[in-house]
Every structure is written in C-alpha cells, then in structure tokens.
Design a protein around this motif. Structure first.
Motif, PDB file in Angstrom:
ATOM      1  N   LEU A 165       0.808  -1.219   0.000  1.00 37.09           N
ATOM      2  CA  LEU A 165       0.000   0.000   0.000  1.00 37.09           C
ATOM      3  C   LEU A 165       0.845   1.275   0.000  1.00 37.09           C
ATOM      4  O   LEU A 165       0.308   2.384  -0.003  1.00 37.09           O
ATOM      5  CB  LEU A 165      -0.946   0.002   1.210  1.00 37.09           C
ATOM      6  N   GLY A 166       2.159   1.115   0.008  1.00 38.68           N
ATOM      7  CA  GLY A 166       3.035   2.276  -0.023  1.00 38.68           C
ATOM      8  C   GLY A 166       3.056   3.059   1.283  1.00 38.68           C
ATOM      9  O   GLY A 166       3.242   4.277   1.278  1.00 38.68           O
ATOM     10  N   LEU A 167       2.863   2.361   2.378  1.00 40.69           N
ATOM     11  CA  LEU A 167       2.855   2.987   3.694  1.00 40.69           C
ATOM     12  C   LEU A 167       4.133   2.635   4.443  1.00 40.69           C
ATOM     13  O   LEU A 167       4.674   1.555   4.264  1.00 40.69           O
ATOM     14  CB  LEU A 167       1.668   2.482   4.524  1.00 40.69           C
ATOM     15  N   SER A 168       4.549   3.532   5.306  1.00 35.43           N
ATOM     16  CA  SER A 168       5.666   3.193   6.184  1.00 35.43           C
ATOM     17  C   SER A 168       5.086   2.595   7.469  1.00 35.43           C
ATOM     18  O   SER A 168       3.917   2.823   7.806  1.00 35.43           O
ATOM     19  CB  SER A 168       6.491   4.436   6.513  1.00 35.43           C
ATOM     20  N   MET A 169       5.922   1.879   8.183  1.00 38.27           N
ATOM     21  CA  MET A 169       5.470   1.341   9.464  1.00 38.27           C
ATOM     22  C   MET A 169       5.168   2.491  10.422  1.00 38.27           C
ATOM     23  O   MET A 169       4.278   2.381  11.251  1.00 38.27           O
ATOM     24  CB  MET A 169       6.514   0.389  10.039  1.00 38.27           C
ATOM     25  N   ASP A 170       5.884   3.603  10.286  1.00 35.81           N
ATOM     26  CA  ASP A 170       5.596   4.783  11.113  1.00 35.81           C
ATOM     27  C   ASP A 170       4.174   5.284  10.852  1.00 35.81           C
ATOM     28  O   ASP A 170       3.468   5.658  11.787  1.00 35.81           O
ATOM     29  CB  ASP A 170       6.586   5.908  10.839  1.00 35.81           C
ATOM     30  N   ASP A 171       3.768   5.296   9.577  1.00 36.60           N
ATOM     31  CA  ASP A 171       2.399   5.704   9.233  1.00 36.60           C
ATOM     32  C   ASP A 171       1.389   4.844   9.985  1.00 36.60           C
ATOM     33  O   ASP A 171       0.422   5.352  10.549  1.00 36.60           O
ATOM     34  CB  ASP A 171       2.110   5.541   7.732  1.00 36.60           C
ATOM     35  N   LEU A 172       1.623   3.539   9.973  1.00 36.75           N
ATOM     36  CA  LEU A 172       0.689   2.625  10.611  1.00 36.75           C
ATOM     37  C   LEU A 172       0.628   2.844  12.117  1.00 36.75           C
ATOM     38  O   LEU A 172      -0.452   2.843  12.704  1.00 36.75           O
ATOM     39  CB  LEU A 172       1.075   1.172  10.318  1.00 36.75           C
ATOM     40  N   VAL A 173       1.781   3.041  12.726  1.00 36.92           N
ATOM     41  CA  VAL A 173       1.801   3.242  14.165  1.00 36.92           C
ATOM     42  C   VAL A 173       1.066   4.523  14.542  1.00 36.92           C
ATOM     43  O   VAL A 173       0.191   4.526  15.398  1.00 36.92           O
ATOM     44  CB  VAL A 173       3.252   3.273  14.695  1.00 36.92           C
ATOM     45  N   VAL A 174       1.414   5.596  13.874  1.00 35.19           N
ATOM     46  CA  VAL A 174       0.817   6.887  14.217  1.00 35.19           C
ATOM     47  C   VAL A 174      -0.663   6.922  13.892  1.00 35.19           C
ATOM     48  O   VAL A 174      -1.477   7.332  14.721  1.00 35.19           O
ATOM     49  CB  VAL A 174       1.558   8.035  13.485  1.00 35.19           C
ATOM     50  N   ARG A 175      -1.038   6.462  12.709  1.00 37.22           N
ATOM     51  CA  ARG A 175      -2.431   6.594  12.267  1.00 37.22           C
ATOM     52  C   ARG A 175      -3.377   5.563  12.884  1.00 37.22           C
ATOM     53  O   ARG A 175      -4.543   5.838  13.067  1.00 37.22           O
ATOM     54  CB  ARG A 175      -2.512   6.468  10.755  1.00 37.22           C
ATOM     55  N   SER A 176      -2.891   4.379  13.167  1.00 34.23           N
ATOM     56  CA  SER A 176      -3.829   3.351  13.619  1.00 34.23           C
ATOM     57  C   SER A 176      -3.655   2.930  15.062  1.00 34.23           C
ATOM     58  O   SER A 176      -4.611   2.469  15.669  1.00 34.23           O
ATOM     59  CB  SER A 176      -3.738   2.124  12.712  1.00 34.23           C
ATOM     60  N   VAL A 177      -2.488   3.069  15.604  1.00 35.14           N
ATOM     61  CA  VAL A 177      -2.268   2.575  16.950  1.00 35.14           C
ATOM     62  C   VAL A 177      -2.363   3.690  17.977  1.00 35.14           C
ATOM     63  O   VAL A 177      -3.010   3.549  19.000  1.00 35.14           O
ATOM     64  CB  VAL A 177      -0.905   1.852  17.058  1.00 35.14           C
ATOM     65  N   LEU A 178      -1.750   4.809  17.687  1.00 35.64           N
ATOM     66  CA  LEU A 178      -1.688   5.877  18.676  1.00 35.64           C
ATOM     67  C   LEU A 178      -2.848   6.855  18.595  1.00 35.64           C
ATOM     68  O   LEU A 178      -3.236   7.437  19.594  1.00 35.64           O
ATOM     69  CB  LEU A 178      -0.370   6.646  18.544  1.00 35.64           C
ATOM     70  N   VAL A 179      -3.390   7.050  17.414  1.00 35.56           N
ATOM     71  CA  VAL A 179      -4.445   8.033  17.227  1.00 35.56           C
ATOM     72  C   VAL A 179      -5.779   7.417  17.610  1.00 35.56           C
ATOM     73  O   VAL A 179      -6.187   6.426  17.038  1.00 35.56           O
ATOM     74  CB  VAL A 179      -4.474   8.541  15.763  1.00 35.56           C
ATOM     75  N   ALA A 180      -6.459   7.996  18.555  1.00 37.12           N
ATOM     76  CA  ALA A 180      -7.776   7.496  18.947  1.00 37.12           C
ATOM     77  C   ALA A 180      -8.795   7.803  17.878  1.00 37.12           C
ATOM     78  O   ALA A 180      -8.728   8.829  17.222  1.00 37.12           O
ATOM     79  CB  ALA A 180      -8.203   8.120  20.273  1.00 37.12           C
ATOM     80  N   ALA A 181      -9.719   6.898  17.705  1.00 37.84           N
ATOM     81  CA  ALA A 181     -10.773   7.064  16.691  1.00 37.84           C
ATOM     82  C   ALA A 181     -11.745   8.141  17.089  1.00 37.84           C
ATOM     83  O   ALA A 181     -11.949   8.467  18.203  1.00 37.84           O
ATOM     84  CB  ALA A 181     -11.477   5.750  16.468  1.00 37.84           C
TER      85      ALA A 181
END
Length: 83
Positions: free
Chosen positions: A67-83
């Motif tokens: 998907l052309g994402l970095s692992m940092d993107d995934l951590v910040v956008r999905s793990v740390l950011v509350a929905a």
C-alpha cells in the motif's frame, strides 16, 4: 492452548488499523492487495473489519509495502491516534 481474551483497547486498536488499511487500499481490489502481500483475501477482510485485531507483524509489514505505507504511518495513524 487457550488464548487470553483481548482488552477493549486492543480491539479498538485493531479496528483503527483495519480502517486505516481499508482507506489506504482505496479503489484497489481486496483480492489484488491481498495477493500482492502474500495473504488471503479472507485474512485481509478480517483485518480490515477488525475481526483479526492482532495480525502478525510480517502480515502488517507486507500490507504496508503493497500500500506504499511506512510502518511509522501505521503506528501513528492506527495505533496511537484514537478514533
């Protein structure tokens, strides 16, 4: 072996990860993205819907690459950011 039940926070984190991956997939088909990542479309479906809230690291890394994402993107956008 009995698996320890997931906490509410773990379930919510999985749902955020799934939403983020689904958004990143955009108009690409689930089957195409899954095949390129080396996983089944059913596995991707479970991750995207939150039914697999704790996917293996290498599965997430493969999806990020496709998907052309970095692992940092995934951590910040999905793990740390509350929905």
């Amino acid at each position: 072996m009995v698996r320890t039940p997931l906490t509410q926070a773990e379930r919510e984190r999985g749902e955020r990860l799934g939403r983020f991956l689904r958004e990143a997939r955009g108009g690409r088909s689930m089957a195409d993205v899954a095949a390129r990542a080396g996983i089944s479309a059913e596995t991707l479906r479970k991750i995207e819907t939150g039914r697999a809230p704790t996917p293996a690291f290498f599965t997430v890394a493969a999806l990020a690459g496709v998907l052309g994402l970095s692992m940092d993107d995934l951590v910040v956008r999905s793990v740390l950011v509350a929905a």
